[in-house]
Design a protein around this motif. Structure first.
Motif, PDB file in Angstrom:
ATOM      1  N   HIS A  97       0.833  -1.207   0.000  1.00  0.00           N
ATOM      2  CA  HIS A  97       0.000   0.000   0.000  1.00  0.00           C
ATOM      3  C   HIS A  97       0.865   1.254   0.000  1.00  0.00           C
ATOM      4  N   ALA A  98       2.025   1.190   0.641  1.00  0.00           N
ATOM      5  CA  ALA A  98       2.897   2.359   0.740  1.00  0.00           C
ATOM      6  C   ALA A  98       3.720   2.588  -0.524  1.00  0.00           C
ATOM      7  N   LEU A  99       4.081   1.508  -1.228  1.00  0.00           N
ATOM      8  CA  LEU A  99       4.952   1.626  -2.394  1.00  0.00           C
ATOM      9  C   LEU A  99       4.157   2.112  -3.603  1.00  0.00           C
ATOM     10  N   PRO A 100       4.668   3.093  -4.342  1.00  0.00           N
ATOM     11  CA  PRO A 100       3.902   3.653  -5.457  1.00  0.00           C
ATOM     12  C   PRO A 100       3.934   2.837  -6.741  1.00  0.00           C
ATOM     13  N   HIS A 101       4.957   1.997  -6.929  1.00  0.00           N
ATOM     14  CA  HIS A 101       5.102   1.270  -8.189  1.00  0.00           C
ATOM     15  C   HIS A 101       5.385  -0.203  -7.903  1.00  0.00           C
ATOM     16  N   VAL A 102       4.414  -0.895  -7.326  1.00  0.00           N
ATOM     17  CA  VAL A 102       4.649  -2.260  -6.862  1.00  0.00           C
ATOM     18  C   VAL A 102       3.711  -3.242  -7.555  1.00  0.00           C
ATOM     19  N   HIS A 103       4.251  -4.412  -7.841  1.00  0.00           N
ATOM     20  CA  HIS A 103       3.471  -5.544  -8.328  1.00  0.00           C
ATOM     21  C   HIS A 103       3.653  -6.678  -7.340  1.00  0.00           C
ATOM     22  N   VAL A 104       2.578  -7.228  -6.822  1.00  0.00           N
ATOM     23  CA  VAL A 104       2.626  -8.290  -5.818  1.00  0.00           C
ATOM     24  C   VAL A 104       2.373  -9.640  -6.481  1.00  0.00           C
ATOM     25  N   GLU A 105       3.225 -10.603  -6.173  1.00  0.00           N
ATOM     26  CA  GLU A 105       3.033 -11.980  -6.622  1.00  0.00           C
ATOM     27  C   GLU A 105       2.947 -12.889  -5.412  1.00  0.00           C
ATOM     28  N   GLN A 106       1.883 -13.667  -5.342  1.00  0.00           N
ATOM     29  CA  GLN A 106       1.721 -14.639  -4.258  1.00  0.00           C
ATOM     30  C   GLN A 106       2.313 -15.971  -4.682  1.00  0.00           C
ATOM     31  N   LEU A 107       3.094 -16.559  -3.793  1.00  0.00           N
ATOM     32  CA  LEU A 107       3.721 -17.856  -4.038  1.00  0.00           C
ATOM     33  C   LEU A 107       2.829 -18.940  -3.442  1.00  0.00           C
ATOM     34  N   ASP A 108       1.973 -19.511  -4.259  1.00  0.00           N
ATOM     35  CA  ASP A 108       0.992 -20.480  -3.781  1.00  0.00           C
ATOM     36  C   ASP A 108       1.676 -21.715  -3.198  1.00  0.00           C
ATOM     37  N   GLY A 109       1.235 -22.088  -1.999  1.00  0.00           N
ATOM     38  CA  GLY A 109       1.759 -23.274  -1.341  1.00  0.00           C
ATOM     39  C   GLY A 109       3.142 -23.116  -0.771  1.00  0.00           C
ATOM     40  N   LEU A 110       3.702 -21.903  -0.812  1.00  0.00           N
ATOM     41  CA  LEU A 110       5.076 -21.669  -0.377  1.00  0.00           C
ATOM     42  C   LEU A 110       5.115 -20.629   0.730  1.00  0.00           C
ATOM     43  N   GLY A 111       6.245 -20.608   1.444  1.00  0.00           N
ATOM     44  CA  GLY A 111       6.398 -19.683   2.557  1.00  0.00           C
ATOM     45  C   GLY A 111       7.577 -18.741   2.380  1.00  0.00           C
ATOM     46  N   HIS A 112       8.420 -18.664   3.410  1.00  0.00           N
ATOM     47  CA  HIS A 112       9.450 -17.627   3.501  1.00  0.00           C
ATOM     48  C   HIS A 112      10.743 -17.985   2.773  1.00  0.00           C
ATOM     49  N   VAL A 113      10.905 -19.237   2.368  1.00  0.00           N
ATOM     50  CA  VAL A 113      12.190 -19.637   1.763  1.00  0.00           C
ATOM     51  C   VAL A 113      11.980 -20.358   0.440  1.00  0.00           C
ATOM     52  N   ALA A 114      11.088 -19.859  -0.385  1.00  0.00           N
ATOM     53  CA  ALA A 114      10.810 -20.498  -1.667  1.00  0.00           C
ATOM     54  C   ALA A 114      12.005 -20.451  -2.610  1.00  0.00           C
ATOM     55  N   HIS A 115      12.947 -19.510  -2.391  1.00  0.00           N
ATOM     56  CA  HIS A 115      14.153 -19.486  -3.217  1.00  0.00           C
ATOM     57  C   HIS A 115      14.992 -20.743  -2.998  1.00  0.00           C
ATOM     58  N   ASN A 116      14.771 -21.432  -1.870  1.00  0.00           N
ATOM     59  CA  ASN A 116      15.436 -22.717  -1.606  1.00  0.00           C
ATOM     60  C   ASN A 116      14.549 -23.904  -1.948  1.00  0.00           C
ATOM     61  N   THR A 117      13.252 -23.817  -1.619  1.00  0.00           N
ATOM     62  CA  THR A 117      12.364 -24.963  -1.800  1.00  0.00           C
ATOM     63  C   THR A 117      11.757 -25.036  -3.195  1.00  0.00           C
ATOM     64  N   ALA A 118      11.646 -23.912  -3.877  1.00  0.00           N
ATOM     65  CA  ALA A 118      11.066 -23.885  -5.230  1.00  0.00           C
ATOM     66  C   ALA A 118      11.795 -22.845  -6.076  1.00  0.00           C
ATOM     67  N   PRO A 119      13.118 -23.001  -6.256  1.00  0.00           N
ATOM     68  CA  PRO A 119      13.890 -21.969  -6.969  1.00  0.00           C
ATOM     69  C   PRO A 119      13.437 -21.747  -8.395  1.00  0.00           C
ATOM     70  N   GLU A 120      12.896 -22.802  -9.037  1.00  0.00           N
ATOM     71  CA  GLU A 120      12.449 -22.625 -10.416  1.00  0.00           C
ATOM     72  C   GLU A 120      11.273 -21.644 -10.496  1.00  0.00           C
ATOM     73  N   ARG A 121      10.365 -21.680  -9.514  1.00  0.00           N
ATOM     74  CA  ARG A 121       9.218 -20.771  -9.486  1.00  0.00           C
ATOM     75  C   ARG A 121       9.684 -19.337  -9.213  1.00  0.00           C
TER      76      ARG A 121
END
Length: 266
Positions: free
Chosen positions: A230-254
């Motif tokens: 809400h605070a950022l003026p130029h933001v795009h939000v992507e939700q990582l379905d089924g994933l949490g805080h470390v998806a770069h380790n658990t789902a790096p391809e996504r």
């Protein structure tokens, strides 16, 4: 694999290490509290034919020095700024967790046009007061006594209780190099706590931003990210379905898919 370790000198003369991987437009990566420069290697490897990643060891990690006390978020911003200068003009920046707080402050202070695009993955903002001072002091005592496994367990329990991450259970049998991460954990909690909870400081951030949020992350974490969006003026939000805080380790391809598409967008 990543390239050889390089170093820059931060404003307070602390040596900061980073690794380069790939070829293309530069991308600076700032890892989270329980990470090193290798934390985002799996993502970088998937995009190495399109970008050159500079994977930073934040101070006190890997090949980087601790620097003289006291530790502050401002010093970490200086560290990132030094690596950003080595990256060359118009680099993009990725920041995860505590590294996301550093990335936001770096972007807020950067001259116009210095950062081309910004990727934030559940950055450590709006968390002031969520971990009680007596608990931080307990973690500090455990670190001083070299009881690093206990310190990390207490730290992750406190993060889970604060509604910021979901604990995967006790940390048991981890290698010594991982347990060493406990030494920087309490000071980073204090640094991001001192940042406060005023997200309007980012309202003038004129940089296209991708905000990644784990659908499986705790409610408070997702609310924090919603408030930041809400605070950022130029933001795009992507939700990582089924994933949490470390998806770069658990789902790096996504994560690589989302990051690559955003960084290549016009």
């Amino acid at each position: 694999m990543s390239g050889p370790t390089e170093h820059v000198t931060s404003a307070d003369a602390t040596r900061i290490a980073f690794r380069r991987i790939g070829d293309g437009p530069p991308v600076l990566v700032l890892h989270g509290a329980l990470g090193t420069s290798l934390s985002w290697l799996a993502v970088a490897q998937r995009l190495a034919d399109r970008f050159q990643f500079l994977l930073v060891d934040r101070r006190g990690r890997g090949g980087s020095d601790h620097g003289a006390p006291p530790h502050t978020l401002g010093k970490e911003v200086d560290d990132a700024r030094a690596v950003l200068a080595a990256a060359g003009p118009r680099a993009a920046v990725i920041g995860h967790s505590f590294g996301g707080a550093v990335a936001l402050e770096l972007a807020r202070e950067a001259p116009a046009g210095a950062i081309r695009r910004l990727v934030l993955y559940e950055p450590g903002v709006n968390v002031a007061g969520l971990i009680a001072d007596d608990q931080i002091k307990r973690i500090e005592r455990l670190v001083d006594e070299d009881r690093l496994e206990e310190a990390l367990n207490l730290g992750t329990q406190q993060l889970a209780s604060a509604g910021l991450v979901r604990s995967d259970g006790p940390i048991v049998g981890r290698p010594r190099h991982f347990l060493q991460l406990a030494r920087t954990f309490p000071r980073e909690v204090r640094a991001v706590d001192a940042l406060g909870s005023d997200l309007t400081r980012y309202a003038m951030l004129d940089i296209p931003t991708l905000l990644l949020v784990g659908a499986a992350s705790p409610d408070r974490q997702r609310r924090n990210c919603a408030a930041l969006a809400h605070a950022l003026p130029h933001v795009h939000v992507e939700q990582l379905d089924g994933l949490g805080h470390v998806a770069h380790n658990t789902a790096p391809e996504r994560v690589a898919e989302l990051v690559g598409a955003f960084l290549e967008a016009a």
